[in-house]
Design a protein around this motif. Sequence first.
Motif, mmCIF file in Angstrom:
data_model
loop_
_atom_site.group_PDB
_atom_site.id
_atom_site.type_symbol
_atom_site.label_atom_id
_atom_site.label_comp_id
_atom_site.label_asym_id
_atom_site.label_seq_id
_atom_site.Cartn_x
_atom_site.Cartn_y
_atom_site.Cartn_z
ATOM 1 N N MET A 263 -0.697 40.555 42.308
ATOM 2 C CA MET A 263 -0.914 39.279 41.650
ATOM 3 C C MET A 263 -1.605 39.580 40.316
ATOM 4 S SD MET A 263 -4.184 37.554 43.579
ATOM 5 C CE MET A 263 -4.415 36.391 42.246
ATOM 6 N N TYR A 264 -1.628 38.593 39.429
ATOM 7 C CA TYR A 264 -2.133 38.823 38.082
ATOM 8 C C TYR A 264 -3.030 37.680 37.627
ATOM 9 C CZ TYR A 264 1.612 42.239 38.091
ATOM 10 O OH TYR A 264 2.420 43.289 38.416
ATOM 11 N N ILE A 265 -3.955 38.037 36.735
ATOM 12 C CA ILE A 265 -4.834 37.085 36.075
ATOM 13 C C ILE A 265 -4.668 37.322 34.579
ATOM 14 C CG2 ILE A 265 -7.227 36.356 35.736
ATOM 15 C CD1 ILE A 265 -7.710 37.849 38.540
ATOM 16 N N VAL A 266 -4.513 36.257 33.798
ATOM 17 C CA VAL A 266 -4.334 36.396 32.357
ATOM 18 C C VAL A 266 -5.713 36.559 31.696
ATOM 19 C CG1 VAL A 266 -3.389 35.389 30.251
ATOM 20 C CG2 VAL A 266 -2.280 34.932 32.470
ATOM 21 N N ASN B 46 1.318 39.038 22.501
ATOM 22 C CA ASN B 46 0.569 40.136 23.101
ATOM 23 C C ASN B 46 -0.347 39.566 24.169
ATOM 24 O OD1 ASN B 46 1.302 42.649 21.991
ATOM 25 N ND2 ASN B 46 0.301 42.093 20.069
ATOM 26 N N SER B 47 -0.257 40.133 25.358
ATOM 27 C CA SER B 47 -1.029 39.620 26.483
ATOM 28 C C SER B 47 -1.676 40.764 27.239
ATOM 29 C CB SER B 47 -0.121 38.831 27.438
ATOM 30 O OG SER B 47 0.468 37.737 26.772
ATOM 31 N N GLU B 48 -2.856 40.498 27.729
ATOM 32 C CA GLU B 48 -3.585 41.448 28.563
ATOM 33 C C GLU B 48 -3.795 40.777 29.909
ATOM 34 O OE1 GLU B 48 -5.143 45.269 28.834
ATOM 35 O OE2 GLU B 48 -4.522 44.390 26.942
ATOM 36 N N LEU B 49 -3.433 41.494 30.967
ATOM 37 C CA LEU B 49 -3.511 40.950 32.318
ATOM 38 C C LEU B 49 -4.396 41.826 33.184
ATOM 39 C CD1 LEU B 49 0.335 40.497 32.847
ATOM 40 C CD2 LEU B 49 -1.254 38.829 31.889
#
Length: 156
Positions: free
Chosen positions: A50-53, A101-104
């Motif tokens: 699972m992921y969190i932004v 651009n995203s960091e997860l």
Amino acid sequence: MNTKVESLKKIYLFQKLNQDELLHIAEKIREVHLPPRNVLYDMGEEAESMYIVKYGTLQISTSTSHGDDVNLITLGEGDHFGELPFFDDEKRSAKVEAKENSELYELRYADLHDMFSKNKEMELKFYKEVTHYYIRRLRKLTHDLAYARELRKRFA
């Protein structure tokens, strides 16, 4: 201050966990960078995390039987996604693509299972929060369906 712990505190799944339990989960989280227009995962793929932004914008979409894309939701900082297969062992039901651009933060299901096998109290708190969350969603859905049926009667 641990930014991973602060991100976890904002998510319903982890709100009842104590500081030590949150720190334990935070130790397992890994950071993932996703450039614009990159797909994190697609429909039908096996699910392991699972992921969190942490930051950025992601689009979650699905496809119709005719192959048309249907945008479901846009996610941003603090949002989470990808937790459903943890509960039902199903494959991915949507596509997730970075819009910028995203960091997860990635949390693997195997790590959660391992933590829960060692800490039953933590597992109970987690599942209790999940149950409360989905009951609230079910109640809202029931209300929305009743309202939609009423509107249909009025305008039929």
